[in-house]
Structure formats: structure tokens, C-alpha cells
Write a protein that holds these residues in place. Structure first.
Motif, PDB file in Angstrom:
ATOM      1  N   LYS A   1     -12.191   5.599   0.065  1.00 51.21           N
ATOM      2  CA  LYS A   1     -11.490   5.299   1.307  1.00 51.21           C
ATOM      3  C   LYS A   1     -10.001   5.063   1.040  1.00 51.21           C
ATOM      4  O   LYS A   1      -9.137   5.571   1.759  1.00 51.21           O
ATOM      5  N   ALA A   2      -9.691   4.292  -0.018  1.00 44.52           N
ATOM      6  CA  ALA A   2      -8.291   3.987  -0.340  1.00 44.52           C
ATOM      7  C   ALA A   2      -7.525   5.252  -0.709  1.00 44.52           C
ATOM      8  O   ALA A   2      -6.387   5.437  -0.263  1.00 44.52           O
ATOM      9  N   GLU A   3      -8.127   6.107  -1.513  1.00 45.37           N
ATOM     10  CA  GLU A   3      -7.433   7.329  -1.916  1.00 45.37           C
ATOM     11  C   GLU A   3      -7.164   8.236  -0.727  1.00 45.37           C
ATOM     12  O   GLU A   3      -6.099   8.846  -0.635  1.00 45.37           O
ATOM     13  N   ASN A   4      -8.106   8.303   0.198  1.00 42.79           N
ATOM     14  CA  ASN A   4      -7.886   9.111   1.405  1.00 42.79           C
ATOM     15  C   ASN A   4      -6.756   8.535   2.251  1.00 42.79           C
ATOM     16  O   ASN A   4      -5.897   9.272   2.742  1.00 42.79           O
ATOM     17  N   GLU A   5      -6.743   7.202   2.410  1.00 46.54           N
ATOM     18  CA  GLU A   5      -5.690   6.566   3.196  1.00 46.54           C
ATOM     19  C   GLU A   5      -4.326   6.742   2.530  1.00 46.54           C
ATOM     20  O   GLU A   5      -3.334   7.041   3.205  1.00 46.54           O
ATOM     21  N   VAL A   6      -4.274   6.560   1.226  1.00 49.49           N
ATOM     22  CA  VAL A   6      -3.007   6.704   0.504  1.00 49.49           C
ATOM     23  C   VAL A   6      -2.520   8.141   0.587  1.00 49.49           C
ATOM     24  O   VAL A   6      -1.321   8.395   0.797  1.00 49.49           O
ATOM     25  N   PHE A   7      -3.417   9.094   0.438  1.00 49.49           N
ATOM     26  CA  PHE A   7      -3.026  10.503   0.544  1.00 49.49           C
ATOM     27  C   PHE A   7      -2.443  10.798   1.924  1.00 49.49           C
ATOM     28  O   PHE A   7      -1.406  11.454   2.044  1.00 49.49           O
ATOM     29  N   ASN A   8      -3.108  10.296   2.962  1.00 50.15           N
ATOM     30  CA  ASN A   8      -2.604  10.520   4.324  1.00 50.15           C
ATOM     31  C   ASN A   8      -1.231   9.877   4.513  1.00 50.15           C
ATOM     32  O   ASN A   8      -0.352  10.467   5.152  1.00 50.15           O
ATOM     33  N   LEU A   9      -1.045   8.685   3.965  1.00 48.48           N
ATOM     34  CA  LEU A   9       0.258   8.021   4.062  1.00 48.48           C
ATOM     35  C   LEU A   9       1.324   8.795   3.293  1.00 48.48           C
ATOM     36  O   LEU A   9       2.465   8.912   3.750  1.00 48.48           O
ATOM     37  N   GLN A  10       0.961   9.312   2.142  1.00 54.85           N
ATOM     38  CA  GLN A  10       1.923  10.092   1.357  1.00 54.85           C
ATOM     39  C   GLN A  10       2.325  11.360   2.102  1.00 54.85           C
ATOM     40  O   GLN A  10       3.485  11.767   2.056  1.00 54.85           O
TER      41      GLN A  10
ATOM     42  N   ARG B   1      10.963   4.063   3.765  1.00 55.36           N
ATOM     43  CA  ARG B   1      10.320   4.366   2.469  1.00 55.36           C
ATOM     44  C   ARG B   1       9.664   3.109   1.897  1.00 55.36           C
ATOM     45  O   ARG B   1       8.564   3.164   1.359  1.00 55.36           O
ATOM     46  N   ILE B   2      10.373   1.986   2.009  1.00 54.62           N
ATOM     47  CA  ILE B   2       9.815   0.718   1.519  1.00 54.62           C
ATOM     48  C   ILE B   2       8.562   0.369   2.318  1.00 54.62           C
ATOM     49  O   ILE B   2       7.549  -0.034   1.758  1.00 54.62           O
ATOM     50  N   ASN B   3       8.632   0.546   3.638  1.00 58.49           N
ATOM     51  CA  ASN B   3       7.465   0.277   4.478  1.00 58.49           C
ATOM     52  C   ASN B   3       6.301   1.193   4.125  1.00 58.49           C
ATOM     53  O   ASN B   3       5.143   0.769   4.138  1.00 58.49           O
ATOM     54  N   ALA B   4       6.590   2.446   3.794  1.00 57.38           N
ATOM     55  CA  ALA B   4       5.531   3.388   3.402  1.00 57.38           C
ATOM     56  C   ALA B   4       4.852   2.915   2.119  1.00 57.38           C
ATOM     57  O   ALA B   4       3.619   2.977   2.003  1.00 57.38           O
ATOM     58  N   LEU B   5       5.638   2.433   1.167  1.00 60.31           N
ATOM     59  CA  LEU B   5       5.053   1.914  -0.079  1.00 60.31           C
ATOM     60  C   LEU B   5       4.218   0.660   0.180  1.00 60.31           C
ATOM     61  O   LEU B   5       3.163   0.465  -0.427  1.00 60.31           O
ATOM     62  N   MET B   6       4.684  -0.175   1.088  1.00 61.00           N
ATOM     63  CA  MET B   6       3.925  -1.377   1.433  1.00 61.00           C
ATOM     64  C   MET B   6       2.601  -1.006   2.101  1.00 61.00           C
ATOM     65  O   MET B   6       1.569  -1.635   1.831  1.00 61.00           O
ATOM     66  N   LEU B   7       2.615   0.008   2.939  1.00 59.40           N
ATOM     67  CA  LEU B   7       1.378   0.467   3.574  1.00 59.40           C
ATOM     68  C   LEU B   7       0.404   1.033   2.538  1.00 59.40           C
ATOM     69  O   LEU B   7      -0.808   0.819   2.631  1.00 59.40           O
ATOM     70  N   GLN B   8       0.935   1.750   1.547  1.00 60.06           N
ATOM     71  CA  GLN B   8       0.078   2.283   0.489  1.00 60.06           C
ATOM     72  C   GLN B   8      -0.536   1.155  -0.332  1.00 60.06           C
ATOM     73  O   GLN B   8      -1.720   1.200  -0.671  1.00 60.06           O
TER      74      GLN B   8
ATOM     75  N   LYS C   1      -1.106  -1.861   0.715  1.00 62.18           N
ATOM     76  CA  LYS C   1      -2.093  -2.513   1.587  1.00 62.18           C
ATOM     77  C   LYS C   1      -3.386  -1.694   1.648  1.00 62.18           C
ATOM     78  O   LYS C   1      -4.479  -2.254   1.671  1.00 62.18           O
ATOM     79  N   ALA C   2      -3.254  -0.375   1.668  1.00 65.07           N
ATOM     80  CA  ALA C   2      -4.433   0.500   1.713  1.00 65.07           C
ATOM     81  C   ALA C   2      -5.266   0.383   0.441  1.00 65.07           C
ATOM     82  O   ALA C   2      -6.480   0.584   0.465  1.00 65.07           O
ATOM     83  N   ARG C   3      -4.640   0.061  -0.678  1.00 66.45           N
ATOM     84  CA  ARG C   3      -5.361  -0.066  -1.945  1.00 66.45           C
ATOM     85  C   ARG C   3      -6.000  -1.447  -2.152  1.00 66.45           C
ATOM     86  O   ARG C   3      -6.794  -1.620  -3.077  1.00 66.45           O
ATOM     87  N   GLN C   4      -5.660  -2.427  -1.335  1.00 70.02           N
ATOM     88  CA  GLN C   4      -6.162  -3.782  -1.532  1.00 70.02           C
ATOM     89  C   GLN C   4      -7.694  -3.895  -1.545  1.00 70.02           C
ATOM     90  O   GLN C   4      -8.245  -4.582  -2.396  1.00 70.02           O
ATOM     91  N   PRO C   5      -8.414  -3.256  -0.620  1.00 66.96           N
ATOM     92  CA  PRO C   5      -9.881  -3.355  -0.690  1.00 66.96           C
ATOM     93  C   PRO C   5     -10.445  -2.826  -2.014  1.00 66.96           C
ATOM     94  O   PRO C   5     -11.396  -3.387  -2.564  1.00 66.96           O
TER      95      PRO C   5
ATOM     96  N   GLY D   1     -16.906   2.148  -5.482  1.00 71.03           N
ATOM     97  CA  GLY D   1     -16.812   3.595  -5.281  1.00 71.03           C
ATOM     98  C   GLY D   1     -16.422   3.939  -3.849  1.00 71.03           C
ATOM     99  O   GLY D   1     -15.540   4.773  -3.614  1.00 71.03           O
ATOM    100  N   GLU D   2     -17.055   3.280  -2.895  1.00 74.91           N
ATOM    101  CA  GLU D   2     -16.735   3.536  -1.487  1.00 74.91           C
ATOM    102  C   GLU D   2     -15.299   3.126  -1.177  1.00 74.91           C
ATOM    103  O   GLU D   2     -14.568   3.842  -0.481  1.00 74.91           O
TER     104      GLU D   2
END
Length: 170
Positions: free
Chosen positions: A83-92, A8-15, A17-21, A78-79
Motif C-alpha cells: 500500500k505504501a509503495e503504491n501511494e508513494v509512487f502515485n505521489l511521485q 516539493r517539501i510538502n510532497a516529501l512530507m506526504l511521501q 506520511k504514506a510510509r508511516q504504516p 507485506g500489506e
């Protein structure tokens, strides 16, 4: 209380990281907006000092270049947001909770545990401060209010054009 699974902690870290850009693109746009405000203030101060427009052609060109960079940064934001929201959704979806409370209980005795208070980290705070002053009698109240309205609208630009426009018109 239950122990938190490492996955779970790793999943949050991945999320995160996905939001960093998206965060970096937002910071870039905010820096350009701040630079634009500063350049506009300098430009207006120089004009009020009576410097001719012909002497300020280079400054006017730089203002136009800065506005173009702001537009490019807004598109990048915007781009990156999409991209971040799609990645975070997939991770969730990948790490979605499937069961509740089926883990070992924590060995901590919460009745004897003290809560330690820590100050906020200075690097996590972001301030958007702008000072507005009306010096001349020539400036009307509506012009002064318009300047403040534009600044507030630009500050909420990251929430979308609808929210930005509604705050600017308030």
C-alpha cells in the motif's frame, strides 16, 4: 543555489506520511521477533535446568501464540509495504519534476556560510544486537552456527524471503 519550492517539501512530507504504516508494521514485527528470541532463550534455559516438559506447557502455548502473532505481523507488514509503495509512487508521479533550474536564486552567500555539524538523533538509530554463547561441550559448532544463521536470516526478513534465505544460508 536555488530555493526549494514549498510544494516539493510538502510532497516529501506526504511521501513520508504514506510510509508511516509500513514503518510501524516493521517495528511491530521486529519487536515480536525480539520477544520470540527472548522467549526461546528462556525456554531453552529452563529445559537445560531439568524442568519437566509438563511444567512448561503454558510457556509452550505462549510460544505458539507468539509465533502466530509474528505470522500475522508479517502479513500486515507485506500489506502495508504494498500500500505504501503504491501511494508513494502515485505521489511521485503527481509531483514529478517538470523543469530544471527555473527558480529564483537563493540569497545565501555560500562562500561565507559555515556548515554546522549536529549529532545523530538517538531516536533515528535502530540496533539489532544478539549475543550468542556456546557453553557446553555438547553443543556442536554447526548447531551454534545454525542459531546465528537463523538470527541473521530473520533480521533480513524485511527485505524479502529470497534475501532472508540467502543470508541465512551464507
Amino acid at each position: 543555489g536555488n530555493l526549494v519550492e514549498v510544494s516539493r517539501i510538502n510532497a516529501l512530507m506526504l511521501q513520508a506520511k504514506a510510509r508511516q504504516p509500513q514503518v510501524r508494521a516493521n517495528d511491530k514485527l521486529n519487536a515480536l521477533i525480539t520477544s520470540s528470541y527472548k522467549m526461546d532463550m528462556i525456554y531453552n534455559q529452563i529445559i537445560s535446568m531439568g524442568v519437566s516438559f509438563l511444567d512448561m506447557i503454558e510457556l509452550a502455548k505462549e510460544r505458539a501464540v507468539l509465533k502466530d502473532k509474528m505470522a500475522d505481523a508479517a502479513v500486515e507488514l507485506g500489506e502495508a509495504a504494498i500500500k505504501a509503495e503504491n501511494e508513494v509512487f502515485n505521489l511521485q508521479m503527481e509531483f514529478a519534476q517538470q523543469t530544471i533550474g527555473k527558480h529564483i536564486e537563493s540569497p545565501l552567500d555560500y562562500a561565507k556560510t559555515k556548515v554546522a555539524k549536529f549529532p545523530l538523533a538517538f531516536d533515528s538509530l535502530k540496533f539489532d544486537v544478539q549475543f550468542f554463547r556456546m557453553e557446553k561441550n555438547e553443543d556442536s559448532n554447526s548447531a551454534h552456527a545454525s542459531k546465528i544463521s537463523r538470527h541473521v536470516g530473520a533480521s533480513f526478513q524485511f527485505l524479502g524471503s529470497g534475501v532472508s534465505a540467502s543470508t541465512q544460508n551464507s
